[in-house]
Design a protein around this motif. Structure first.
Motif, PDB file in Angstrom:
ATOM      1  N   ASP A   1       0.824  -1.218   0.000  1.00  0.00           N
ATOM      2  CA  ASP A   1       0.000   0.000   0.000  1.00  0.00           C
ATOM      3  C   ASP A   1       0.855   1.264   0.000  1.00  0.00           C
ATOM      4  OD1 ASP A   1       0.982   0.161   2.553  1.00  0.00           O
ATOM      5  OD2 ASP A   1      -0.977   0.115   3.553  1.00  0.00           O
ATOM      6  N   GLU A   2       2.170   1.100  -0.042  1.00  0.00           N
ATOM      7  CA  GLU A   2       3.144   2.189  -0.183  1.00  0.00           C
ATOM      8  C   GLU A   2       3.080   3.197   0.962  1.00  0.00           C
ATOM      9  OE1 GLU A   2       2.178   3.561  -4.158  1.00  0.00           O
ATOM     10  OE2 GLU A   2       3.608   2.159  -5.051  1.00  0.00           O
ATOM     11  N   THR A   3       2.766   2.722   2.151  1.00  0.00           N
ATOM     12  CA  THR A   3       2.751   3.604   3.321  1.00  0.00           C
ATOM     13  C   THR A   3       3.683   3.107   4.426  1.00  0.00           C
ATOM     14  OG1 THR A   3       0.873   2.454   4.339  1.00  0.00           O
ATOM     15  CG2 THR A   3       0.366   4.305   2.870  1.00  0.00           C
ATOM     16  N   GLU A   4       4.388   2.012   4.191  1.00  0.00           N
ATOM     17  CA  GLU A   4       5.323   1.503   5.192  1.00  0.00           C
ATOM     18  C   GLU A   4       6.661   1.194   4.525  1.00  0.00           C
ATOM     19  OE1 GLU A   4       4.104  -1.212   8.439  1.00  0.00           O
ATOM     20  OE2 GLU A   4       5.549  -2.599   7.559  1.00  0.00           O
ATOM     21  N   TYR A   5       7.730   1.711   5.139  1.00  0.00           N
ATOM     22  CA  TYR A   5       9.080   1.551   4.602  1.00  0.00           C
ATOM     23  C   TYR A   5       9.944   0.827   5.632  1.00  0.00           C
ATOM     24  CZ  TYR A   5       7.887   5.243   1.197  1.00  0.00           C
ATOM     25  OH  TYR A   5       7.295   5.997   0.206  1.00  0.00           O
ATOM     26  N   ILE A   6      10.716  -0.128   5.157  1.00  0.00           N
ATOM     27  CA  ILE A   6      11.721  -0.781   5.990  1.00  0.00           C
ATOM     28  C   ILE A   6      13.091  -0.399   5.433  1.00  0.00           C
ATOM     29  CG2 ILE A   6      12.649  -2.956   6.872  1.00  0.00           C
ATOM     30  CD1 ILE A   6       9.885  -2.405   7.892  1.00  0.00           C
ATOM     31  N   PHE A   7      13.930   0.234   6.256  1.00  0.00           N
ATOM     32  CA  PHE A   7      15.256   0.683   5.838  1.00  0.00           C
ATOM     33  C   PHE A   7      16.336  -0.169   6.505  1.00  0.00           C
ATOM     34  CE2 PHE A   7      12.576   4.466   5.361  1.00  0.00           C
ATOM     35  CZ  PHE A   7      12.918   4.872   4.081  1.00  0.00           C
ATOM     36  N   HIS A   8      17.290  -0.620   5.694  1.00  0.00           N
ATOM     37  CA  HIS A   8      18.394  -1.435   6.189  1.00  0.00           C
ATOM     38  C   HIS A   8      19.686  -0.614   6.158  1.00  0.00           C
ATOM     39  CE1 HIS A   8      15.776  -4.947   6.017  1.00  0.00           C
ATOM     40  NE2 HIS A   8      15.415  -4.541   4.807  1.00  0.00           N
ATOM     41  N   ILE A   9      20.371  -0.567   7.292  1.00  0.00           N
ATOM     42  CA  ILE A   9      21.570   0.255   7.454  1.00  0.00           C
ATOM     43  C   ILE A   9      22.805  -0.580   7.117  1.00  0.00           C
ATOM     44  CG2 ILE A   9      22.914   1.624   9.112  1.00  0.00           C
ATOM     45  CD1 ILE A   9      20.171   1.792  10.710  1.00  0.00           C
ATOM     46  N   ARG A  10      23.719   0.010   6.382  1.00  0.00           N
ATOM     47  CA  ARG A  10      24.948  -0.688   6.001  1.00  0.00           C
ATOM     48  C   ARG A  10      25.784  -0.990   7.248  1.00  0.00           C
ATOM     49  NH1 ARG A  10      26.902  -1.136   1.108  1.00  0.00           N
ATOM     50  NH2 ARG A  10      25.484   0.475   0.346  1.00  0.00           N
TER      51      ARG A  10
ATOM     52  N   ARG B   1      11.736   1.054  10.821  1.00  0.00           N
ATOM     53  CA  ARG B   1      10.469   1.077  10.091  1.00  0.00           C
ATOM     54  C   ARG B   1       9.898   2.492  10.166  1.00  0.00           C
ATOM     55  NH1 ARG B   1       7.877  -2.589  12.726  1.00  0.00           N
ATOM     56  NH2 ARG B   1       7.822  -4.273  11.182  1.00  0.00           N
ATOM     57  N   VAL B   2       9.389   2.977   9.036  1.00  0.00           N
ATOM     58  CA  VAL B   2       8.717   4.277   8.986  1.00  0.00           C
ATOM     59  C   VAL B   2       7.353   4.084   8.349  1.00  0.00           C
ATOM     60  CG1 VAL B   2       8.783   6.641   8.114  1.00  0.00           C
ATOM     61  CG2 VAL B   2      10.912   5.509   8.775  1.00  0.00           C
ATOM     62  N   ARG B   3       6.323   4.625   8.993  1.00  0.00           N
ATOM     63  CA  ARG B   3       4.966   4.578   8.435  1.00  0.00           C
ATOM     64  C   ARG B   3       4.513   5.998   8.097  1.00  0.00           C
ATOM     65  NH1 ARG B   3       4.439   0.687  12.696  1.00  0.00           N
ATOM     66  NH2 ARG B   3       4.016  -1.418  11.884  1.00  0.00           N
ATOM     67  N   THR B   4       3.803   6.116   6.999  1.00  0.00           N
ATOM     68  CA  THR B   4       3.272   7.416   6.571  1.00  0.00           C
ATOM     69  C   THR B   4       1.747   7.364   6.546  1.00  0.00           C
ATOM     70  OG1 THR B   4       3.376   6.806   4.222  1.00  0.00           O
ATOM     71  CG2 THR B   4       5.313   7.874   5.169  1.00  0.00           C
ATOM     72  N   THR B   5       1.122   8.526   6.653  1.00  0.00           N
ATOM     73  CA  THR B   5      -0.339   8.571   6.664  1.00  0.00           C
ATOM     74  C   THR B   5      -0.923   8.364   5.271  1.00  0.00           C
ATOM     75  OG1 THR B   5      -0.203  10.983   6.472  1.00  0.00           O
ATOM     76  CG2 THR B   5      -0.430  10.068   8.685  1.00  0.00           C
ATOM     77  N   THR B   6      -0.175   8.757   4.252  1.00  0.00           N
ATOM     78  CA  THR B   6      -0.605   8.585   2.863  1.00  0.00           C
ATOM     79  C   THR B   6       0.608   8.179   2.034  1.00  0.00           C
ATOM     80  OG1 THR B   6      -0.166  10.913   2.364  1.00  0.00           O
ATOM     81  CG2 THR B   6      -2.411  10.344   3.047  1.00  0.00           C
ATOM     82  N   LYS B   7       0.396   7.886   0.782  1.00  0.00           N
ATOM     83  CA  LYS B   7       1.516   7.619  -0.116  1.00  0.00           C
ATOM     84  C   LYS B   7       2.396   8.866  -0.178  1.00  0.00           C
ATOM     85  CE  LYS B   7      -1.004   4.351  -3.044  1.00  0.00           C
ATOM     86  NZ  LYS B   7      -1.433   4.040  -4.432  1.00  0.00           N
ATOM     87  N   LYS B   8       3.707   8.683  -0.076  1.00  0.00           N
ATOM     88  CA  LYS B   8       4.604   9.829   0.120  1.00  0.00           C
ATOM     89  C   LYS B   8       5.887   9.622  -0.682  1.00  0.00           C
ATOM     90  CE  LYS B   8       6.872  12.336   3.902  1.00  0.00           C
ATOM     91  NZ  LYS B   8       6.455  13.674   3.492  1.00  0.00           N
TER      92      LYS B   8
END
Length: 522
Positions: free
Chosen positions: A83-92, A144-151
């Motif tokens: 749904d393009e509102t949750e991002y998972i970021f992996h750190i080097r 993890r970052v969640r957004t309220t809408t597609k961003k």
């Protein structure tokens, strides 16, 4: 079921291959100009010159390239939910800070930076923080970052410089404490307004640059004049001066131009009966000789654009015409479609109700530029010359800044020369919001296209959205683009910069720079 997209679906988010550097840190000392520094906090809002300096000392979490695409960096990969509102970021792993005691970058450091930007209005990227719902640590190298809408611009927000939480947590945005990051160089010595010495970071996780030491000292403004011997003491000089080209010496220096977000454009007032015709607006757009304007008025330091869109942005499709978009034949066709006839002397007119000719003459509003050189007047005169060549008369209307702004806000003008500092993520919706919609242009299809650009996340959707926006802007010409201003990095000819430079981050690829034998030593 895997609910996340693969990183490869995001534009230019390839897994690094680390960039191939050109050296391993020689004993070369690079001499540069020292900017005026009001803060040394890497996340604060600072001048362009200081941000350039920071690109030597800090690494961005995600790298924004010169064309606006993204590359993995300290954040080495990411996934986005369906749904393009949750991002998972992996750190080097094993990205070390300059101070050994601070260890390596982890999730707490990234969350500190994110929290600072979201909660500090004077943070450099605060304008991109709207719409974030939550952010949390999953493990030492994952957040993890969640957004309220597609961003779409969340990845642009993550272009922040990575800073250690332990070191900066007790410091405010105005700190002058010694900068500590993970970048190609670390601070060795600093005397405010007098001298700064940077040394190559032996623990940098990328291939080292060729310059072992960089020494920065201030330059007096009078040294930046035609005929000065400034390059007797400096190998490199950043400048936003209109006369930067005067410092270029064939065979001795290189001028590397940097496209900035400073847009100059024409805003037609569509409430005006004449300017309400899209065909006339298109005739004006294609009738302007931007190449001549940039050469004469800007001394070459500008990049032409037909619409407000930065056509260097990766998602903007190539136009059917050259970027300069000077096409007198097409302009004349649009004038004809707008109902104008051409007189024997080349001027265009419509027949008035009494049978007389009403010749086309537009009133171009501008305000003089500050300083010794009136750039706005020179640009207005160039527009006047171009349009008169296709039979459009132009009367220049000069107003002092205060009256000029009042005229814009009241809408009591026909067409105006305007300058805007645009967003680097190419969100142009501000031009058509209440605050800056001086041309009173309201159109549902354009609004939908602008919203689609803001919400598109995948590369396919971004490309589709900007293609549609470009079509809307070209067909309706609510704002007529002129040029984006350029700044310069001038180097002696022994310094070779192989790639285009990113605004306010000109040194982020310094490990790709090369050194050659200078003609001065031959």
């Amino acid at each position: 079921m895997d609910i996340f997209q693969e990183t490869s679906q995001i534009p230019s988010a390839e897994q690094m291959p680390l960039p191939q550097g050109s050296g391993t840190g020689s004993k070369t000392v690079l001499h540069m100009n020292l900017p005026e520094i009001s803060s040394l906090h890497p996340l604060a809002q600072v001048s362009e010159e200081v941000s350039n300096l920071f690109s030597l000392l800090y690494d961005p979490a995600i790298k924004v390239n010169e064309d606006g695409s993204y590359s993995a960096n300290v954040i080495e990969s990411w996934e986005i939910s369906d749904d393009e509102t949750e991002y998972i970021f992996h750190i080097r792993k094993n990205v070390a800070f300059h101070e050994q005691a601070l260890g390596y970058v982890d999730a707490d450091d990234i969350l500190y930076c994110l929290n600072f930007i979201i909660n500090q209005e004077n943070a450099a990227l605060h304008q991109y923080a709207e719409g974030i719902e939550s952010y949390e640590k999953i493990d030492e190298l994952t957040i993890r970052v969640r957004t309220t809408t597609k961003k779409r611009n969340l990845l642009f927000l993550f272009s922040f410089y990575v800073a250690p939480e332990e070191y900066y947590i007790s410091k405010n945005s105005r700190t002058m404490a010694a900068p500590v990051g993970t970048g190609a160089y670390s601070l060795q010595d600093y005397t405010e307004n007098e001298r700064m010495v940077l040394i190559c970071n032996e623990n940098w996780w990328k291939t080292k640059p060729i310059y072992r030491t960089i020494e920065l000292t201030p330059i007096a403004q009078e040294e930046l004049t035609l005929g000065s011997d400034v390059f007797g003491a400096y190998e490199m000089l950043f400048t936003d001066s209109m006369t930067a080209g005067n410092l270029g010496i064939t065979g001795k220096t290189n001028i590397n131009q940097i496209r900035t977000p400073y847009l100059s454009c024409l805003v037609p007032n569509v409430y005006n009966n004449v300017m309400s015709d899209a065909n006339l607006r298109k005739a004006i757009a294609y009738g302007i000789n931007r190449t001549e304007m940039i050469s004469a008025a800007l001394m070459g330091l500008g990049e032409a654009t037909l619409t407000p869109l930065n056509d260097n942005f990766w998602a903007v499709a190539k136009m059917a015409h050259e970027t300069s978009a000077h096409d007198q034949k097409l302009a004349l066709q649009y004038l004809q479609q707008a109902g104008y006839e051409r007189a024997e002397d080349g001027r265009h007119y419509k027949i008035n109700s009494d049978g007389t000719r009403g010749y086309l003459n537009i009133r171009l509003l501008y305000t003089p530029s500050s300083g010794g050189y009136d750039l706005n007047r020179a640009v207005a005169q160039s527009i006047q010359k171009s349009l008169e060549e296709i039979g459009i008369g132009v009367t220049l209307v000069k107003q002092a800044a205060e009256n000029y702004l009042k005229t814009l806000e009241e809408g009591s003008f026909q067409i105006a020369l305007c300058q805007f500092y645009t967003r680097q993520d190419q969100d142009l919706s501000f031009l058509f919001d209440e605050s800056y919609n001086y041309g009173n242009f309201y159109d549902s299809a354009l609004r939908q296209a602008l919203n689609a650009c803001k919400e598109a996340v995948s590369s396919e959707n971004i490309l589709q959205a900007y293609t549609q926006l470009q079509t809307e802007l070209q067909e309706k010409m609510p704002v007529i683009g002129l040029y984006y201003k350029e700044h310069c990095l001038i180097t002696v000819d022994s310094v070779s910069v192989p790639s285009k430079l990113s605004f306010a981050k000109i040194f982020q690829n310094i490990n790709e720079w090369q050194e050659k034998e200078s003609s001065q030593s031959k």
